[in-house]
Scaffold this active site. Structure first.
Site, mmCIF file in Angstrom:
data_model
loop_
_atom_site.group_PDB
_atom_site.id
_atom_site.type_symbol
_atom_site.label_atom_id
_atom_site.label_comp_id
_atom_site.label_asym_id
_atom_site.label_seq_id
_atom_site.Cartn_x
_atom_site.Cartn_y
_atom_site.Cartn_z
ATOM 1 N N GLY A 208 0.835 -1.206 0.000
ATOM 2 C CA GLY A 208 0.000 0.000 0.000
ATOM 3 C C GLY A 208 0.859 1.241 0.000
ATOM 4 N N ASN A 209 0.251 2.364 0.249
ATOM 5 C CA ASN A 209 1.016 3.604 0.364
ATOM 6 C C ASN A 209 0.358 4.509 1.399
ATOM 7 O OD1 ASN A 209 -0.896 5.518 -1.028
ATOM 8 N ND2 ASN A 209 -0.615 3.991 -2.640
#
Ligand code: C5P
Length: 398
Positions: A208-209
């Protein structure tokens, strides 16, 4: 612009209350219907009678009189308002508005209105600089209120400082800008992406980020408030849903691409504020990886589709460039590569900018290479500036 508009003028108990008379008079002369609401303290500083005579309208001074033509007056005023302007706004009223307190007519009207609200703080400079006042103003800004900053000059105390109510012309200018923005995206369809995609590794893990979705959500809320029909494509965001916006929830870059392709069919604008993964695991493992199985593991990553680069059509396309170095040069490259109309560049390493912050400092770049550098401001204000630029492009796209 002001002709036929209903402006609710809230006056609170600062020494500058006397200047509200001039504002009321100029607004009335410009053709607005001015409904004045005064707090108790304001009435100690300037007579309601003055406002009554300048506006030719009854002045609301109390929650519980039966003098008015309306039964639920705060609701009637809140609904009738084209805009609400609080001038001067004391630190006390600003704090109440930030907290959602509604203990007098003015705070009730502000809480009950969907009209844009303009707040003009005026007070002693120490009270203005006090972090609690600044925090309250930031909260109001983030919620879409327009704050007209006080000016530097001689204060009632005799000292010099920032805290003076700006001259009437500046306040009227702010009201006019708000009224223009209220309708300027009417009937336009905007597709906005927000958040960060997650690419699954196994049933419990993902790549993810750090995107919070705040920038995209702020654009969606601002566009909605300006009359647009908004489709928000949201990836892994835990923010309250903006009212009046159609939301599609997605997880991965592939899902986002599909949702964007569907949504842009009759769109006028696509704004890609989402942080989309550039790589994803080649395949998702069907069962959870167990640490007992191997000392090291290698994940093979493959490129995800570049949504913005591939989705084209007769609509305005706006991208974001979150950069940590050579911000402008990299953003310009992206704008060209993806054939964008505008790109919003931000340096994610700068203080107050980037992921999960409520503020952002951005540079808006257009196809001709013009750069518009904006100061640090709330994401909502950044959103308004981006939409101002988008609006300028409408005639070109037809
Ligand atoms: O190429 P880069 O990822 O830096 O470009 C950022 C812009 O492109 C953002 O507006 C982002 O939403 C969009 N993007 C996209 N599809 C991707 C990666 C980024 O649309 N796979």
């Amino acid at each position: 612009m002001l002709k036929g508009k209903t402006i609710v003028l809230g006056i609170t108990g600062g020494i500058a209350a006397y200047k509200a008379a001039d504002l009321a008079s100029k607004l009335t002369q410009a053709g607005a219907r001015v409904e004045t609401v005064m707090t108790e303290a304001a009435q100690k500083l300037i007579s309601p009678l003055t406002l009554r005579n300048l506006t030719h309208r009854p002045v609301v001074t109390d929650m519980f009189t039966m003098a008015s033509e309306y039964s639920e007056e705060h609701i009637a005023l809140a609904e009738a308002a084209s805009a609400v302007v609080v001038a001067p706004a004391t630190a006390n009223t600003i704090a109440k508005l930030a907290a959602g307190i509604a203990d007098n007519m003015l705070t009730c009207v502000v809480l009950a209105t969907e009209a844009p609200v303009i707040v003009c703080p005026a007070m002693n400079d120490v009270m203005y600089r006090n972090p609690v006042t600044q925090e309250n103003l930031s909260r109001l800004r983030a919620r879409g209120f327009t704050i007209v900053e006080p000016e530097y000059g001689r204060l009632a105390s005799g000292k010099l400082g920032r805290g003076r109510l700006p001259e009437t012309a500046r306040i009227i200018e702010a009201i006019e800008q708000v009224l223009v923005r209220k309708e300027d995206l009417k009937d336009k369809r905007l597709v906005i992406t927000a958040g960060g995609t997650r690419e699954p590794i196994d049933p419990v893990r993902h790549i993810g980020n750090r995107s919070s979705g705040k920038m995209g959500y702020a654009i969606a809320e601002a566009a909605r408030a300006r009359g647009a029909r908004v489709s928000l494509i949201s990836a892994n965001v835990s923010l309250p849903e903006p009212a009046g916006v159609e939301i599609t929830r997605v997880n991965t870059a592939d899902e986002m691409k599909e949702a964007v392709e569907r949504a842009v069919k009759d769109a006028d604008v696509l704004i890609m504020a989402a942080a989309v993964a550039d790589y994803r695991p080649e395949k998702m493992l069907p069962a959870k990886i167990k640490k007992e199985d191997a000392e090291t593991i290698v994940l093979k990553l493959v490129r995800t589709p570049d949504i913005l680069g591939s989705v084209r059509g007769n609509f305005i396309r706006v991208g974001f460039a979150a950069e940590s170095e050579d911000v402008i040069a990299n953003a310009k490259k992206k704008l060209t590569a993806k054939g964008l109309d505008l790109i919003v560049a931000n340096d994610i390493t700068a203080p107050g900018s980037g992921f999960d912050a409520d503020t952002n400092r951005v540079v808006i770049i257009d196809r001709d290479g013009n750069t518009q550098e904006l100061p640090l401001m709330s994401k909502r204000e950044v959103a308004e500036k981006i939409l101002d630029r988008v609006k300028e492009l409408f005639p070109r796209k037809g």
